[in-house]
Write an enzyme that holds these catalytic residues in place. Sequence first.
Site, PDB file in Angstrom:
ATOM      1  CG  ASP A  19      -2.807  -0.761  -2.377  1.00 51.51           C
ATOM      2  OD1 ASP A  19      -2.807   0.407  -1.940  1.00 51.51           O
ATOM      3  OD2 ASP A  19      -3.335  -1.709  -1.774  1.00 51.51           O
ATOM      4  CG  ASP A  71      -2.725   3.798  -1.251  1.00 44.11           C
ATOM      5  OD1 ASP A  71      -3.329   3.518  -2.313  1.00 44.11           O
ATOM      6  OD2 ASP A  71      -2.873   3.136  -0.214  1.00 44.11           O
ATOM      7  CG  ASP A  86      -6.006   0.397  -0.722  1.00 47.16           C
ATOM      8  OD1 ASP A  86      -5.133   1.286  -0.600  1.00 47.16           O
ATOM      9  OD2 ASP A  86      -6.052  -0.596   0.031  1.00 47.16           O
ATOM     10  CB  SER A 105      -0.948  -0.038   1.200  1.00 43.89           C
ATOM     11  OG  SER A 105      -1.943   0.936   1.106  1.00 43.89           O
TER      12      SER A 105
END
Length: 328
Positions: A281, A279, A283, A71
């Site tokens: 990834d 961010d 999400d 992340s």
Amino acid sequence: MAHNLNSTQLHKLCLAHTQYPKPTGFNPSYGTAGFRSLAERLPCTVYRCGLLMAARSMAVGGTTGVVVTASHNPAQDNGVKLVEPSGYMLQQTWEAHANRLAQCDDDASLQSCLQDIFTSEAIAAGAPARVLLACDSRPSSPALLAAAAAGVQALGGVAVDCGLLTTPQLHWQLRRLNQGLPWALEYYFTTMAGAYQQLVAGTQPLGQGLIVDCANGIGATHLQTLSQHLQQSGFVMTAKCTGDGILNSSCGADFIQKERQMPHTFDQVPQGSRCASLDGDADRLVYFTQQDGTFQLFDGDKIAVLAALLVRDILNDLQLPAESIKVS
């Protein structure tokens, strides 16, 4: 119905586990949707997450998911997120199984722990299993994705490599697949674009595009594809931080949230421009702008308030009787 692991599974388990030994003194703990640490420590953990999600697939009779990503963490880190057939995070009662499995020190304790899971969850050892796998764009991700696949296959499951995806894309694909709906990535983009077109139908064009900080992560490529679908609605997105810098370094939603300043490549962005940041990834999302040298952040709380105000305005326009409106 036999809940004991069969000899073939035990043999594959032993062979695969020798390739992914647990680092001495490393005891990962389940956190936000999974595990995170320095990437070099994680092959064993991710392998065991493959085992776990194959077992979860057997238990529920549906396809589960694994996303290799850390992340908003620095580029040298990595992690793994575990996804239910519904597209939600791993069921809370299974988090304890994940912790126990990740912390086993040797082959014997690993086999014993896995057998306990099969027994306590009444899993048929010969049940079919399928797990969707995806990863972000970190250099360490492909090797960790292979470790997850090895875990799935050690229990006789089918590992489906979906390649480089954002975390929300894997969640979406998994939910659609288990609902029996088309789940190919092309449908993700057309579904998102269609939802936007429906949302803005009958409204005036914004008159200004959106500049998006992609955190030098996996969101960059997919955002640019989505942007092409949205252009027919008159909405223009410009992607920045698309991979020419270091992942999450002086950019990305976590940096914006904490530092309250523009990403490092936004120095030429005009004052008052509408901006957003993902961010690593994709999400996490925040909006921001800078006007007369003052940085303004629109984080999740403010976005939720704006959404609530939109719903209020729609309900007011409908002029419904108050007694007919219910909130649940």
